[in-house]
Design an enzyme around this catalytic site. Structure first.
Site, PDB file in Angstrom:
ATOM      1  N   SER A  20       0.851  -1.192   0.000  1.00 20.70           N
ATOM      2  CA  SER A  20       0.000   0.000   0.000  1.00 20.70           C
ATOM      3  C   SER A  20       0.889   1.246   0.000  1.00 20.70           C
ATOM      4  O   SER A  20       1.701   1.416  -0.904  1.00 20.70           O
ATOM      5  CB  SER A  20      -0.950  -0.029   1.205  1.00 20.70           C
ATOM      6  OG  SER A  20      -1.897   1.004   1.116  1.00 20.70           O
ATOM      7  N   THR A  21       0.787   2.103   1.005  1.00 19.29           N
ATOM      8  CA  THR A  21       1.570   3.337   1.038  1.00 19.29           C
ATOM      9  C   THR A  21       3.067   3.025   0.978  1.00 19.29           C
ATOM     10  O   THR A  21       3.576   2.244   1.767  1.00 19.29           O
ATOM     11  CB  THR A  21       1.270   4.122   2.315  1.00 19.29           C
ATOM     12  OG1 THR A  21      -0.139   4.305   2.424  1.00 19.29           O
ATOM     13  CG2 THR A  21       1.959   5.472   2.298  1.00 19.29           C
ATOM     14  N   HIS A  50      -2.537  -1.107  -3.329  1.00 26.33           N
ATOM     15  CA  HIS A  50      -3.651  -0.186  -3.117  1.00 26.33           C
ATOM     16  C   HIS A  50      -3.370   1.093  -3.890  1.00 26.33           C
ATOM     17  O   HIS A  50      -2.479   1.869  -3.536  1.00 26.33           O
ATOM     18  CB  HIS A  50      -3.807   0.137  -1.631  1.00 26.33           C
ATOM     19  CG  HIS A  50      -4.181  -1.040  -0.799  1.00 26.33           C
ATOM     20  ND1 HIS A  50      -3.926  -1.104   0.554  1.00 26.33           N
ATOM     21  CD2 HIS A  50      -4.801  -2.206  -1.115  1.00 26.33           C
ATOM     22  CE1 HIS A  50      -4.373  -2.261   1.034  1.00 26.33           C
ATOM     23  NE2 HIS A  50      -4.901  -2.941   0.039  1.00 26.33           N
ATOM     24  N   MET A  86      -0.305   1.089   5.088  1.00 27.08           N
ATOM     25  CA  MET A  86      -1.100   1.449   6.251  1.00 27.08           C
ATOM     26  C   MET A  86      -2.264   0.481   6.407  1.00 27.08           C
ATOM     27  O   MET A  86      -2.850   0.035   5.429  1.00 27.08           O
ATOM     28  CB  MET A  86      -1.633   2.870   6.090  1.00 27.08           C
ATOM     29  CG  MET A  86      -2.317   3.431   7.320  1.00 27.08           C
ATOM     30  SD  MET A  86      -2.755   5.161   7.055  1.00 27.08           S
ATOM     31  CE  MET A  86      -3.347   5.611   8.673  1.00 27.08           C
ATOM     32  N   ASP A 116      -4.778  -4.883   5.940  1.00 20.83           N
ATOM     33  CA  ASP A 116      -5.176  -5.736   4.830  1.00 20.83           C
ATOM     34  C   ASP A 116      -4.091  -6.774   4.548  1.00 20.83           C
ATOM     35  O   ASP A 116      -2.917  -6.443   4.428  1.00 20.83           O
ATOM     36  CB  ASP A 116      -5.430  -4.878   3.588  1.00 20.83           C
ATOM     37  CG  ASP A 116      -6.046  -5.661   2.442  1.00 20.83           C
ATOM     38  OD1 ASP A 116      -6.645  -6.719   2.692  1.00 20.83           O
ATOM     39  OD2 ASP A 116      -5.929  -5.199   1.289  1.00 20.83           O
TER      40      ASP A 116
END
Length: 365
Positions: free
Chosen positions: A180-181, A206, A299, A302
């Protein structure tokens, strides 16, 4: 007293500045540092004090956002979240922004309905918190929308039913990655370190739908392996990595002596679409002992639930170390859930993948 995160909004659109200001002001963990219609005004705003984060448009008069981003990164590094248009030019500029040091890229949100504004508020709040890093006593914000609400953490059962764990090997070794991030740069480092004979790889990053195609094309131009945005029915083959399209879940199914992917709609799972949990569950069911699950910077949590399913089926699970993460959220959640076989720094992740794959190949031989 809460340690609120101050945000500067830089955008030439009055409507966007007004909408983003309302989002920041309504978030209990954020405070509005100020607004600016272009980078020159932003510099004036930052003369005596810097904000904690900047929401930055790319296309602006007098000085474009990428030029301003370069100056920020070299002169006074501040976490920057870039908001880009949905156009092809905007998508490619967003990828360049990540290369220049932007913490996150967001598509310019639809702000025409209450639900759309609620989803935008959740995404902006998450991106700002992730970019700035963890702070004590910063409250989060619940968002009450049908798909994206933070208080409705739907399980992967909504997309793919859980099956009893069976320790059996799928047709061939398979690697699944969730990030993600900070993920685009982490993926670049991992994938460019892989040789042409790397195992089949499926990835959930993401990222908005507008950016996953450009991300895949950019990575493909830098890697020895092929990297493409997944389409429904694509086969997973050695030397190729498939990236889930933004806003679509990615699932893996057995087909003969190999694997085929399904690109599917459906509700948000673990607050995301695509969801790492959905990908990991499908990999556990399709590959079993021949699945390797890798969770990178990001973050939230998930992936943690269904990484455990890969482990229970006899697969191998690896998480990125805290020191090498931009945000140690997803790896931390997997570690705390007890579903990680090994922690590895980002610099060693490619070697870890190939070491596991070589071991599997020797056993098969």
């Amino acid at each position: 007293m809460t340690n609120l995160i101050s945000v500067l909004i830089v955008d030439d659109s009055v409507a966007v500045r007004t909408a983003f200001s309302a989002i920041i002001n309504a978030d209990p963990g954020l405070t509005l540092f100020g607004t600016a219609q272009d980078p020159f005004v932003a510099v004036e705003r930052m003369k005596h004090k810097l904000p904690d984060a900047i929401l930055l448009d790319i296309e602006m008069p007098r000085m474009d956002g990428l030029t301003f981003l370069k100056k920020i990164m070299t002169q006074c590094p501040v976490p920057v979240i870039v908001c880009s248009s949905h156009s092809q030019k905007g998508s490619m500029a967003a990828m360049t922004a990540l290369d220049l040091g932007a913490a996150e890229v967001l598509a310019k949100p639809d702000l025409t309905t209450v639900d759309a504004r609620s989803r935008a508020a959740l995404r902006i709040g998450q991106a700002v918190r992730a970019a700035v890093g963890e702070r004590p006593n910063v409250p989060s914000r619940g968002v009450n929308t049908e798909e994206g609400r933070s208080d409705a953490r739907l399980s992967p059962d909504k997309i793919l039913a859980k099956r009893p764990a069976v320790r059996r090997a799928g047709p061939t070794p398979l690697v699944v990655i969730g990030s993600s991030t900070g993920g685009p740069d982490a993926l670049r480092q991992v994938l460019t370190g892989l040789p042409e004979n790397a195992p089949p790889i499926a990835i959930v990053q993401h990222m908005p739908a507008e950016f996953t195609g450009p991300l895949a094309r950019r990575l493909n131009g830098r890697c020895n392996i092929e990297v493409i945005e997944a389409s429904n029915g694509d086969m997973l083959t050695p030397g190729c990595a498939l990236i889930a399209p933004g806003d679509q879940h990615l699932l893996i199914h057995r087909e003969g002596r190999g694997y085929v992917v399904e690109v599917a709609n459906g509700p948000y799972v673990s607050r995301h679409r695509p969801s790492v949990d959905v990908l990991f569950r499908s990999a556990a069911q399709a590959a079993g002992e021949n699945a390797m699950g890798v969770i990178l910077t990001g973050m939230g949590d998930d992936g943690a639930t269904c990484m455990g399913e890969i482990q229970t089926c006899g697969g191998y699970t690896v998480a990125q170390t805290e020191e090498s993460c931009v945000v140690y959220g997803m790896p931390r959640s997997a570690v705390e859930a007890g579903v990680v076989d090994k922690l590895a720094p980002l610099s060693q992740m490619s070697a870890e993948i190939m070491s596991w794959y070589s071991g599997k190949s020797r056993k098969a031989g």
